[in-house]
Design a protein around this motif. Sequence first.
Motif, mmCIF file in Angstrom:
data_model
loop_
_atom_site.group_PDB
_atom_site.id
_atom_site.type_symbol
_atom_site.label_atom_id
_atom_site.label_comp_id
_atom_site.label_asym_id
_atom_site.label_seq_id
_atom_site.Cartn_x
_atom_site.Cartn_y
_atom_site.Cartn_z
ATOM 1 N N ALA A 9 -10.780 -8.888 -33.399
ATOM 2 C CA ALA A 9 -11.212 -9.236 -32.020
ATOM 3 C C ALA A 9 -12.511 -9.790 -31.771
ATOM 4 O O ALA A 9 -13.033 -10.640 -30.973
ATOM 5 N N LEU A 10 -13.513 -9.264 -32.852
ATOM 6 C CA LEU A 10 -14.750 -9.810 -32.642
ATOM 7 C C LEU A 10 -14.922 -11.374 -33.108
ATOM 8 O O LEU A 10 -15.443 -12.331 -32.542
ATOM 9 N N ALA A 11 -13.948 -11.896 -34.204
ATOM 10 C CA ALA A 11 -13.805 -13.326 -34.533
ATOM 11 C C ALA A 11 -13.262 -13.999 -33.262
ATOM 12 O O ALA A 11 -13.713 -15.148 -33.002
ATOM 13 N N ALA A 12 -12.240 -13.346 -32.645
ATOM 14 C CA ALA A 12 -11.926 -14.187 -31.245
ATOM 15 C C ALA A 12 -13.083 -14.517 -30.361
ATOM 16 O O ALA A 12 -13.169 -15.577 -29.709
ATOM 17 N N GLU A 13 -13.767 -13.098 -30.133
ATOM 18 C CA GLU A 13 -14.841 -13.389 -28.945
ATOM 19 C C GLU A 13 -15.690 -14.283 -29.606
ATOM 20 O O GLU A 13 -16.615 -14.858 -28.644
ATOM 21 N N TYR A 14 -16.212 -14.433 -30.703
ATOM 22 C CA TYR A 14 -17.205 -14.961 -31.058
ATOM 23 C C TYR A 14 -16.852 -16.775 -30.831
ATOM 24 O O TYR A 14 -17.582 -17.336 -30.616
ATOM 25 N N ASP A 20 -22.567 -10.932 -27.079
ATOM 26 C CA ASP A 20 -24.024 -10.695 -27.014
ATOM 27 C C ASP A 20 -24.796 -11.107 -28.317
ATOM 28 O O ASP A 20 -24.087 -11.300 -29.240
ATOM 29 N N ALA A 21 -26.089 -11.341 -28.189
ATOM 30 C CA ALA A 21 -26.892 -11.807 -29.312
ATOM 31 C C ALA A 21 -26.597 -10.708 -30.549
ATOM 32 O O ALA A 21 -26.584 -11.259 -31.720
ATOM 33 N N ASP A 22 -26.551 -9.400 -30.538
ATOM 34 C CA ASP A 22 -26.350 -8.707 -31.617
ATOM 35 C C ASP A 22 -24.955 -8.871 -32.443
ATOM 36 O O ASP A 22 -24.915 -8.825 -33.558
ATOM 37 N N VAL A 27 -21.285 -10.904 -36.638
ATOM 38 C CA VAL A 27 -20.346 -11.858 -36.968
ATOM 39 C C VAL A 27 -20.690 -12.865 -37.971
ATOM 40 O O VAL A 27 -20.171 -13.162 -38.880
ATOM 41 N N GLU A 28 -21.903 -13.387 -37.649
ATOM 42 C CA GLU A 28 -22.377 -14.434 -38.616
ATOM 43 C C GLU A 28 -22.691 -13.761 -39.920
ATOM 44 O O GLU A 28 -22.603 -14.661 -40.945
ATOM 45 N N ALA A 29 -23.297 -12.658 -40.187
ATOM 46 C CA ALA A 29 -23.639 -12.038 -41.188
ATOM 47 C C ALA A 29 -22.154 -11.628 -42.038
ATOM 48 O O ALA A 29 -22.274 -11.909 -43.144
ATOM 49 N N ALA A 38 -14.871 -15.637 -42.646
ATOM 50 C CA ALA A 38 -15.260 -17.330 -42.132
ATOM 51 C C ALA A 38 -14.007 -17.833 -41.691
ATOM 52 O O ALA A 38 -14.101 -18.580 -40.794
ATOM 53 N N ALA A 39 -12.967 -17.800 -42.600
ATOM 54 C CA ALA A 39 -11.788 -18.585 -42.195
ATOM 55 C C ALA A 39 -11.344 -18.109 -41.130
ATOM 56 O O ALA A 39 -10.563 -18.943 -40.205
#
Length: 301
Positions: A9-14, A20-22, A27-29, A38-39
């Motif tokens: 879910a985080l990947a889709a919202e990213y 938000d920023a946090d 996700v980037e970490a 990442a894929a």
Amino acid sequence: MAMSEDHIALAAEYALGTLDADERAQVEAMMAADKDYAAVVESWQIRLSALNQMVGGVEPSPEVWERIKAAIIASGDQQAFALPASAAAPVPPSDTVIVPPRPANDTGSGLSPESMRVVRFAKQTYVWKRVAGATGAIAAGLLLVLGAQLYQPDLLPNALRPPVRTQIVKVETPAPAMPAQYVAVLQQGGDSPAFILTVDPANKMFMVRRVAATPEPGKSYELWLVSDKLQKPRSLGVIGTHDFTLNPSMASYDPDMVNKATYAVTVEPEGGSPTGVATGPIVYSGKLVETMPPMPVPPKQ
């Protein structure tokens, strides 16, 4: 890293840009630490890229540019924040909650089993809400693309336009029908036929075949059309001295009159009647009969 429904879910919202920023930093970490994750994020970005292609750029208004410039000038006068050298430890913000370390032998959270189930249910509900929101956004985008493909494909990029289909339709023209054939035997009483008249209704022509009639010196045979629709007989021309005489003089008569008329032959001065009215006696007459009904032409093999 084992990916749960929260991670997906985080990947889709990213990819949608709704974090938000946090959360984006989280996700980037995870993307930097795990290539598989990442894929997953990249796959969501590919799926949702069609929505970005349909959104045009928006130029900020002059008022927004002025506010940005004012904010940059104001921030340039501030001094950089630095910790004092004597600080032994960072001071947490006032709104930070310090959680004491849990004893090593404490495997629970201090909540009852019923409370833990409530917490887990609330967390799952939160996750499913985020997944449903992301899925709804994707469905709305796909519906928008589908509607544009059906009604305004020119607004879409070439990759999303429906393919052009060319269909060749073969139209078979029905074969023309062969016209009916009509023949009249022109004779006197029960004598043998003197002439045979063949009429072609399609081309408004007739042909006279000389059979037993013998030419008279200084005289000509003339053919007449006799009908109740005419005040007097109409001349169809002189029958020639050859065996066959072809004449197109029926063009001015309607087919019904031609089929029901009586055809008569008179003996006139050489070259035909000079007055347009029969002057000699009627020696032969007859009516048309249909020898062959209209028939369709067979198709070519």
